[in-house]
Design a protein around this motif. Structure first.
Motif, mmCIF file in Angstrom:
data_model
loop_
_atom_site.group_PDB
_atom_site.id
_atom_site.type_symbol
_atom_site.label_atom_id
_atom_site.label_comp_id
_atom_site.label_asym_id
_atom_site.label_seq_id
_atom_site.Cartn_x
_atom_site.Cartn_y
_atom_site.Cartn_z
ATOM 1 N N ASP A 121 -17.241 -16.366 -42.618
ATOM 2 C CA ASP A 121 -17.002 -17.588 -43.400
ATOM 3 C C ASP A 121 -18.091 -18.626 -43.163
ATOM 4 O O ASP A 121 -18.562 -19.270 -44.089
ATOM 5 C CB ASP A 121 -15.669 -18.241 -43.004
ATOM 6 N N PHE A 122 -18.456 -18.824 -41.912
ATOM 7 C CA PHE A 122 -19.396 -19.879 -41.536
ATOM 8 C C PHE A 122 -20.826 -19.566 -41.958
ATOM 9 O O PHE A 122 -21.682 -20.427 -41.892
ATOM 10 C CB PHE A 122 -19.381 -20.104 -40.021
ATOM 11 N N GLY A 123 -21.088 -18.297 -42.318
ATOM 12 C CA GLY A 123 -22.465 -17.940 -42.666
ATOM 13 C C GLY A 123 -23.273 -17.453 -41.474
ATOM 14 O O GLY A 123 -24.452 -17.163 -41.611
ATOM 15 N N THR A 124 -22.648 -17.379 -40.299
ATOM 16 C CA THR A 124 -23.365 -16.898 -39.104
ATOM 17 C C THR A 124 -23.910 -15.495 -39.326
ATOM 18 O O THR A 124 -25.069 -15.211 -39.037
ATOM 19 C CB THR A 124 -22.406 -16.835 -37.889
ATOM 20 N N SER B 182 -22.524 -23.087 -42.040
ATOM 21 C CA SER B 182 -21.925 -24.131 -41.208
ATOM 22 C C SER B 182 -21.631 -23.546 -39.838
ATOM 23 O O SER B 182 -20.604 -23.781 -39.250
ATOM 24 C CB SER B 182 -20.638 -24.640 -41.850
ATOM 25 N N ASP B 183 -22.565 -22.713 -39.366
ATOM 26 C CA ASP B 183 -22.326 -21.991 -38.118
ATOM 27 C C ASP B 183 -22.809 -22.784 -36.913
ATOM 28 O O ASP B 183 -23.397 -23.840 -37.041
ATOM 29 C CB ASP B 183 -23.026 -20.627 -38.186
ATOM 30 N N LEU C 111 -25.787 -16.927 -25.577
ATOM 31 C CA LEU C 111 -25.410 -17.893 -26.603
ATOM 32 C C LEU C 111 -23.905 -17.828 -26.892
ATOM 33 O O LEU C 111 -23.233 -18.846 -27.025
ATOM 34 C CB LEU C 111 -26.209 -17.595 -27.876
ATOM 35 N N ASN D 74 -32.935 -19.617 -29.410
ATOM 36 C CA ASN D 74 -32.340 -18.288 -29.485
ATOM 37 C C ASN D 74 -32.932 -17.472 -30.627
ATOM 38 O O ASN D 74 -33.291 -16.312 -30.461
ATOM 39 C CB ASN D 74 -30.818 -18.410 -29.633
ATOM 40 N N LYS E 84 -21.906 -19.498 -24.151
ATOM 41 C CA LYS E 84 -21.925 -20.953 -24.283
ATOM 42 C C LYS E 84 -20.917 -21.383 -25.331
ATOM 43 O O LYS E 84 -20.137 -22.309 -25.121
ATOM 44 C CB LYS E 84 -23.317 -21.425 -24.714
ATOM 45 N N GLN E 85 -20.954 -20.690 -26.484
ATOM 46 C CA GLN E 85 -20.034 -21.051 -27.562
ATOM 47 C C GLN E 85 -18.587 -20.867 -27.136
ATOM 48 O O GLN E 85 -17.736 -21.686 -27.405
ATOM 49 C CB GLN E 85 -20.309 -20.193 -28.792
ATOM 50 N N LEU F 10 -23.195 -25.397 -30.457
ATOM 51 C CA LEU F 10 -24.473 -25.264 -29.759
ATOM 52 C C LEU F 10 -25.371 -26.446 -30.094
ATOM 53 O O LEU F 10 -25.163 -27.111 -31.098
ATOM 54 C CB LEU F 10 -25.158 -23.964 -30.185
ATOM 55 N N HIS G 246 -29.775 -12.205 -24.868
ATOM 56 C CA HIS G 246 -29.878 -13.577 -25.360
ATOM 57 C C HIS G 246 -28.678 -13.951 -26.216
ATOM 58 O O HIS G 246 -28.153 -15.055 -26.132
ATOM 59 C CB HIS G 246 -31.164 -13.756 -26.182
ATOM 60 N N ARG G 247 -28.248 -12.991 -27.049
ATOM 61 C CA ARG G 247 -27.051 -13.226 -27.870
ATOM 62 C C ARG G 247 -25.851 -13.486 -26.963
ATOM 63 O O ARG G 247 -25.050 -14.378 -27.211
ATOM 64 C CB ARG G 247 -26.734 -12.014 -28.762
ATOM 65 N N ARG H 105 -17.392 -23.540 -24.801
ATOM 66 C CA ARG H 105 -17.341 -24.877 -25.380
ATOM 67 C C ARG H 105 -16.184 -25.036 -26.365
ATOM 68 O O ARG H 105 -15.876 -26.144 -26.776
ATOM 69 C CB ARG H 105 -18.667 -25.191 -26.086
ATOM 70 N N GLN H 106 -15.590 -23.905 -26.758
ATOM 71 C CA GLN H 106 -14.440 -24.014 -27.660
ATOM 72 C C GLN H 106 -13.180 -24.054 -26.812
ATOM 73 O O GLN H 106 -12.647 -23.029 -26.436
ATOM 74 C CB GLN H 106 -14.386 -22.829 -28.607
#
Lengths: 280, 260
Positions: free
Chosen positions: B83-86, A87-88, B13, A100, B16-17, A92, B9-10, B20-21
Motif C-alpha cells: 500500500d505504502f509503495g515501499t 508514503s513509505d 533498516l 540505505n 530500526k523501523q 526512518l 543493510h535491509r 520505532r513502531q
C-alpha cells in the motif's frame, strides 16, 4: 545522436480497453524529454512500461539497449525512478533512507551531497513522516538519483511544490542533464515542460499527436501574434503574422501611447489546449 | 555475496523501523507476555502429577511466539508495504529480491529471540516453568525455534499475497492465528479437544511446535498424556521441515510486488 529509449508500435490495453494504441518514440541520450497529456491519456502506463513495472501487449521497446520486460538488476542499476506516489519509510530519517538505498547501487552518489542537492539538508535528521508533501517529493527525487542513473524517470515530479521549490527543482534537473543524464518526465504543468524540456510529446487518448520542441509545438512559432488595445469605441483584438508592421500602422492613428497595448504569442498552454480539445 | 550484504543493510533498516513502531513492538512482544500472565494466573490447577496448566500453557505460548513474530507480523506488514509503495520503489532498484527477504528474516529472528527469552524468563520466575533438563532438550529447543521461525516466515510471506490491502490484512490474519492457537492446544489441553479439531490442527505446523515445546519444558513423564502417548520428536522434525520447504516454494511462487 545516441538513442537512450526507442519505442516502436507499443500497445497496451486493460480489460479490452485500449490505453496505448501504437506509440512510436525515440528519446536521445542527454536530453530532457517531456510527455504531456490529459489525465487518462496513458502517460503513466507508458512510463511504467519503460520502467519495467508493466508489460506491454505489443511493439518493440528498448531502454538503454534492454527490453524493460526482461530488465535485469544490472539494467536497474543504470536507471533511476521517481514514482508518482509513495508514503513509505515514515519511521526512518531522511539520511537513513538515502544511505540505505545507496548500498543497492554499484556507483552511488554521496548521500550527503544528494540530500543537499534536493534541498533537504535541514531535514536530514528528521523522520520521513514529518516531511511536508513537497519535501517528500524531494526525498523521492533523492532516491531516484542516488544511484547515478543514466536515465531518470520523473512522473509528475513537482506536484505539491511551491513556486520557489519548483524553480530550485528545475535547476537540479538541468544540472543532472548537464552531467549527461537522460531525463524523461511526465507533467501536468506546461510551464514546467516549456522551462525544462528539449522536446515534448503530446499524448492524447493513447496516441502521440505531436513531438516537437516546446517553442515549435503545434506550429506555435509560425502562428500569428495576438494584439489587443483599447480606444474610445472599446477593446480590440487582432491576430497578425506581421505584428511590428501592424503596430506601426496602428500607432499612426493615435497621438502618443496606444491604450492597453498588448502583444502576445500563443502560450504553450493555448496550443496544448487546442490540441487536446475534443479528444481527451 | 552482494545479496547478503544488501540483505544485512535491509535487516538493519527493518529493525530500526520495527523498534520505532511502538504499537507493533507492544503487540508482537508484550501481548504474549500479557496473555501468559492472565492465563497463567487463572489456571493454576494440576493437569498431571508435577505439571500445572500454567506450564502447559507457557510451552504453547512460546510456540505461538514464533507464529506471532513471523507469520502474523509478515502477513500484515507486507500488504501494508505494498500500500505504502515501499515494494514498488524497491522493485525499481537493483536490490536483489532475496535481500528483501533476508531483511525480513533478520527482524523475525530478533523478535523471536526476544520473545522466547522473555517468555522463558518470566515463566521460570512466576510460573515454575522448568528450563530444559538436558543438552539434548536444549538442542531440540534450538531446532524447534529455527525450523519454526523458518516455517513461520515463509508462510507469512506466502500468505501476504492474499489480502487485497494492508487494512484488510490484519482483519484476516489475526483471527486465523487465534483460531489456530485454540485448535493447536495453546489455550486448552490438546487431548481434551474434540477429535476433528485435533485432526484439523495436525495439518498445520503450530500443533507440532506446541507439542515440541512441551517435550522441552515439561517432564518426560507427561509424554504418555500426548495424543499418541509419546513426544514424537522425529515426526515433529520431519513435518516442520516439510512445511519449511513447501512454504518456501509457496512464498517464492505467490509473492506480489503490487496490489494490481
Amino acid at each position: 545522436m545516441q538513442v537512450a529509449i526507442s519505442i516502436r508500435g507499443a500497445t497496451k490495453s486493460y480489460d479490452g480497453k485500449s490505453v496505448l494504441q501504437g506509440i512510436d518514440l525515440e528519446i536521445h541520450s542527454g536530453e530532457i524529454f517531456a510527455i504531456l497529456g490529459p489525465n487518462g491519456a496513458g502517460k503513466t502506463t507508458l512510463v511504467e512500461i519503460l520502467e519495467g513495472y508493466r508489460n506491454r501487449d505489443g511493439g518493440e521497446i528498448s531502454v538503454l539497449g534492454s527490453d524493460p520486460d526482461k530488465g535485469s538488476l544490472e539494467w536497474r542499476n543504470r536507471i533511476g525512478i521517481v514514482l508518482q506516489s509513495a508514503s513509505d519509510a515514515g519511521d526512518l530519517t531522511v539520511t537513513e533512507v538515502v544511505e540505505n538505498f545507496a548500498h543497492y547501487y554499484s556507483k552511488p552518489r554521496t548521500p550527503g551531497t544528494v540530500i543537499d542537492q534536493v534541498g533537504l539538508r535541514e531535514k536530514a535528521a528528521s523522520k520521513v513522516s514529518t516531511l511536508s508533501g513537497g519535501q517528500r517529493r524531494r526525498l523521492d527525487v533523492a532516491l531516484g538519483i542516488i544511484g547515478s542513473p543514466e536515465i531518470l524517470f520523473l512522473d509528475e515530479p513537482t506536484t505539491g511544490f511551491d513556486p520557489e521549490a519548483r524553480r530550485e527543482f528545475w535547476g537540479l534537473i538541468r544540472r543532472l542533464r548537464d552531467e549527461g543524464t537522460t531525463i524523461l518526465l511526465t507533467t501536468h504543468y506546461l510551464d514546467e515542460a516549456e522551462e525544462l524540456a528539449d522536446r515534448v510529446a503530446v499524448l492524447v487518448a493513447g496516441r502521440i499527436s505531436e513531438i516537437a520542441r516546446p517553442s515549435e509545438l503545434g506550429g506555435r512559432n509560425r502562428k500569428g501574434a495576438l494584439i489587443s488595445w483599447s480606444d474610445a469605441s472599446g477593446d480590440h483584438l487582432e491576430e497578425s503574422t506581421r505584428p511590428t508592421e501592424f503596430i506601426a500602422t496602428l500607432s499612426a492613428t493615435f497621438e502618443g501611447e496606444i491604450p492597453n497595448l498588448q502583444v502576445r504569442r500563443p502560450t504553450l498552454e493555448d496550443i496544448y489546449l487546442e490540441m487536446i480539445e475534443g479528444q481527451a | 555475496m552482494r545479496t547478503l550484504v544488501i540483505g544485512a543493510h535491509r535487516g538493519q533498516l527493518e529493525l530500526k523501523q520495527f523498534f520505532r513502531q511502538r504499537e507493533s513492538v507492544v503487540f508482537t512482544l508484550l501481548f504474549p507476555i500479557m496473555l501468559m500472565f492472565i492465563f497463567g494466573s487463572i489456571f493454576k490447577n494440576s493437569i498431571a502429577p508435577g505439571v500445572t496448566f500454567s506450564q502447559y500453557f507457557i510451552a504453547g505460548m512460546i510456540a505461538s511466539g514464533l507464529v506471532n513474530s513471523g507469520f502474523q507480523q509478515l502477513a500484515i506488514m507486507i500488504p501494508m508495504e505494498r500500500d505504502f509503495g515501499t515494494l514498488k520503489r524497491l522493485r525499481g532498484t537493483p536490490m536483489p529480491p532475496l535481500s528483501y527477504f533476508i531483511g525480513k528474516l533478520v527482524v523475525v529472528a530478533v523478535s523471536v529471540t526476544i520473545q522466547v527469552v522473555l517468555l522463558m524468563g518470566f515463566g521460570e520466575l512466576f510460573f515454575h516453568l522448568h528450563m530444559p533438563t538436558s543438552g539434548e532438550k536444549w538442542l531440540r529447543l534450538l531446532w524447534l525455534i529455527l525450523l519454526g521461525s523458518i516455517c513461520s516466515t515463509v508462510l507469512g510471506i506466502a500468505f501476504s499475497a492474499l489480502p487485497k490491502n494492508g487494512r484488510g490484512a490484519s482483519a484476516i490474519v489475526s483471527p486465523i492465528v487465534i483460531v489456530l492457537q485454540f485448535f493447536s492446544g495453546v489455550f486448552f489441553v490438546f487431548t481434551d479437544l474434540p477429535k476433528w479439531m485435533q485432526q484439523l490442527a495436525a495439518i498445520f505446523p503450530l500443533k507440532w511446535l506446541t507439542q515440541g515445546m512441551r517435550s522441552v519444558f515439561l517432564p518426560d513423564s507427561f509424554a504418555v498424556k500426548e495424543a499418541t502417548g509419546s513426544w514424537e520428536s522425529g515426526r515433529i522434525f520431519i513435518i516442520l521441515l516439510a512445511w519449511a520447504v513447501a512454504g518456501t516454494v509457496l512464498a517464492v511462487k505467490s509473492f506480489r510486488w503490487s496490489n494490481k
